[in-house]
Design a protein around this motif. Structure first.
Motif: not given
Length: 611
Positions: A421-431, A583-584, A588-590, A599-611
């Motif tokens: 209820n406090t963290i967006p699901l996009t961020d939880l799934l990304y983590s 992603t559907r 934000g996970l795209r 999708a069960f292998q390690p995802w790319m870590v996002r940084t400010r420079e990647d945006r």
């Protein structure tokens, strides 16, 4: 031309099949399937599966039974719809695999060890947990991400449960003098007895029931009872209920609330939410094609599609990620697509009735002479708690900035709802997608699960409980388990593990008797094949049962047709993967998934420079 057949365990097997299986066993013991080139390795795995099908399917449903669950009367809709309780999947044997039916076995019933004080409590499961399982430092499984752990628990909540343990007559585990456990002695609740076993029949092998259905039917989403299903359904266009927040409603009654049951945590609820949304999107697709279909028709068709998509993702994505040897990756894809491959299937459909050529979906239903059920050995090898991390860092999918540092108790039970209820699901799934899980090995059991505070207030050492449960359910110890699955036993402790320090520790725990080593300890200690996150011994059950769960289910075989699923439904299963589902619903996970093949292998870590 085949001239001779023999009946074995209810299945008619040819002499050629028996010879092929025996040859595969010899090659496996002398060379090893994992050391062969991929084409020969595939042939070897086919041979091993042939032998396991001949020798390692044992029926418990034929044993005398009383007060068995009532089977609903046959109805026309059973032809094209899954039932809540799993009945009528097999139209000739409608009780096969239904909720409340017995677990089968992968070992002869005569080899089920008795569950008495001596066999269950010696050597002490608590002392083995402390000495061999305790996480001394987190050992990551770097080739996969923590969605692997969440997915497995999500699947287990669909596959099997022995039910709620009675409060009376627990196993009493003595504690060492220096044991810090706050309750003395330790109490572990017993697995519920089989209510269908005739009273007083001590001559019969012990059996237990699965309170869930044995089928791969998405019951963790849809429920097993009419009441559970009524709660999750919206009553409109086939859809399931979703709150305005994007989360799922939970029953107010604590007895029905999954957050109040052991095993509920953030990972499972995340995935239940994702696939509830997926079900609803499938309903939209089916409704667009068939606007005249009522709510019930849309719901039932979408359930079929969602359940098959879950089975496909597990078969061709999750399992190849955790056992990523080139041969096993090819073999698992062949289970779904056949050795002809996905491209051939897309272009031409099934080109052969043979499952090896064209895969299992859409082929012939086959129980291999033994009524279908999940088995106690299947349950035992899925005890993979080391996958769970103790420390969790939740981060933003936009820039990888830390949102919350927490520990496992903060995301388990009712506390998981606070995080949801406090963290967006996009961020939880990304983590989850960027954090590695634990490796399934010795000295890597989550410390919070060795002192697990259950929602009911009881304290539990799940490491000790896992060991006790396998003993209680009559699963053989490690060496005997290997013998019964056509593997060579470990000659000594050094041969078991190859790690001199571990060999000494295990020997000390088991009084120098290699035959006493528990199944889970042996599996955690043994050398792993290339790319494996768990043991080759456990893999033997997968060789047999991974395909059997598809072969026996008519909704994955001869009823896997446009008439049952609809053509848009079959297209949806064909065209989607775990990545497309994620992603559907969470665009934000795209970026994090853009360069990831699985999708069960390690995802790319996002940084400010990647945006």
């Amino acid at each position: 031309m085949i001239d001779h057949e023999t009946a074995k365990n209810g299945r008619r097997t040819t002499l050629v099949q028996q010879a092929f299986g025996k040859l595969a066993e010899i090659v496996d013991k002398t060379v090893g399937w994992d050391r062969l080139p991929v084409p020969l390795g595939l042939l070897e795995l086919i041979g091993l599966r042939t032998q396991l099908r001949q020798d390692n399917l044992h029926d418990t449903s034929h044993l005398p039974a009383v007060n068995t669950p009532p089977v609903p009367p046959s109805a026309p809709e059973h032809l094209t719809r899954r039932t809540n309780d799993g009945s009528h999947n097999d139209l000739d044997e409608p009780s096969m695999g239904m909720a409340g039916s017995r677990f089968g076995r992968n070992i002869p019933l005569s080899r089920i060890a008795p569950a008495d004080e001596r066999t269950v409590l010696s050597p002490s499961p608590r002392e083995i947990s402390r000495a061999l399982l305790t996480r001394t430092g987190f050992v990551p499984a770097t080739s996969v991400n923590s969605l692997v752990a969440a997915w497995l628990q999500f699947m287990i909540r669909d596959w099997f449960s022995h039910g709620k343990s009675p409060a009376e007559n627990p196993w009493v585990v003595p504690l060492a003098q220096d044991d810090p456990w706050p309750e003395r002695p330790m109490h572990v609740m017993r697995t519920p007895e089989d209510p269908t076993r005739p009273p007083g029949r001590t001559d019969l092998p012990q059996t237990r029931i699965n309170v869930l259905t044995h089928w791969w039917d998405g019951s963790q989403i849809y429920g097993v009872t009419d009441e559970e299903q009524e709660f999750v359904r919206s009553g409109s266009t086939g859809k399931l209920r979703v709150l305005d927040s994007g989360l799922l409603p939970l029953p107010e009654d604590p007895a029905a609330n999954p957050a109040q049951t052991p095993g509920f945590w953030l990972g499972t609820e995340l995935l239940r939410t994702v696939f509830t949304l997926e079900h609803n999107t499938i309903c939209d697709r089916l409704h667009a094609e068939n606007p005249e279909w009522p709510d019930e028709e849309l719901f039932q068709r979408a359930r079929l599609v969602t359940s098959a998509l879950l089975a496909k993702i597990h078969t061709v994505e999750w399992t190849p990620a955790v056992i990523s040897h080139p041969t096993t990756k090819a073999a698992l894809r062949a289970n779904w697509f056949g050795i002809a491959g996905e491209r051939a299937q897309r272009l031409f459909g099934r080109i052969s009735e043979n499952e090896i050529v064209s895969g299992i979906p859409g082929g012939r239903t086959d129980h291999f002479g033994v009524p279908f059920s999940l088995t106690e050995e299947f349950v035992a090898v899925y005890r993979m708690h080391p996958l769970i991390r103790d420390e969790w860092r939740f981060r933003s999918a936009a820039d990888d900035e830390t949102i919350l540092d927490c520990e496992f108790p903060d995301i388990a039970g009712p506390d998981a709802l606070k995080v949801l209820n406090t963290i967006p699901l996009t961020d939880l799934l990304y983590s989850f997608g960027t954090l590695p899980p634990g490796l399934v090995t010795l000295h890597n059991f989550p410390r919070y699960l060795q002192e697990f505070h259950r929602p009911d207030g009881h304290l539990q050492d799940l490491g000790a409980t896992d060991i006790l449960r396998s003993r209680e359910l009559g699963v053989p110890r490690y060496n005997e388990f290997r013998r019964l699955l056509h593997l060579s036993p470990a000659a000594d402790f050094r041969a078991l593990t190859g790690n001199a320090e571990w060999a000494e520790e295990i020997s000390r725990c088991y009084g120098g008797d290699i035959e006493q080593v528990d199944l889970s300890v042996g599996m955690f200690a043994e050398r792993l094949p290339e790319g494996f996150a768990f043991s080759d011994t456990a893999f033997r059950i997968f060789i047999l049962m991974a395909s059997r769960r598809l072969n026996s289910d008519r909704f994955f075989t001869e009823y896997y047709t446009p008439a049952v699923y609809s053509q848009p439904g079959l297209d949806w299963i064909r065209d989607n993967s775990m990545a497309s589902v994620l992603t559907r619903h969470y665009p934000g996970l795209r970026p994090a998934l853009a360069s990831v093949g699985n999708a069960f292998q390690p995802w790319m870590v996002r940084t400010r420079e990647d945006r």
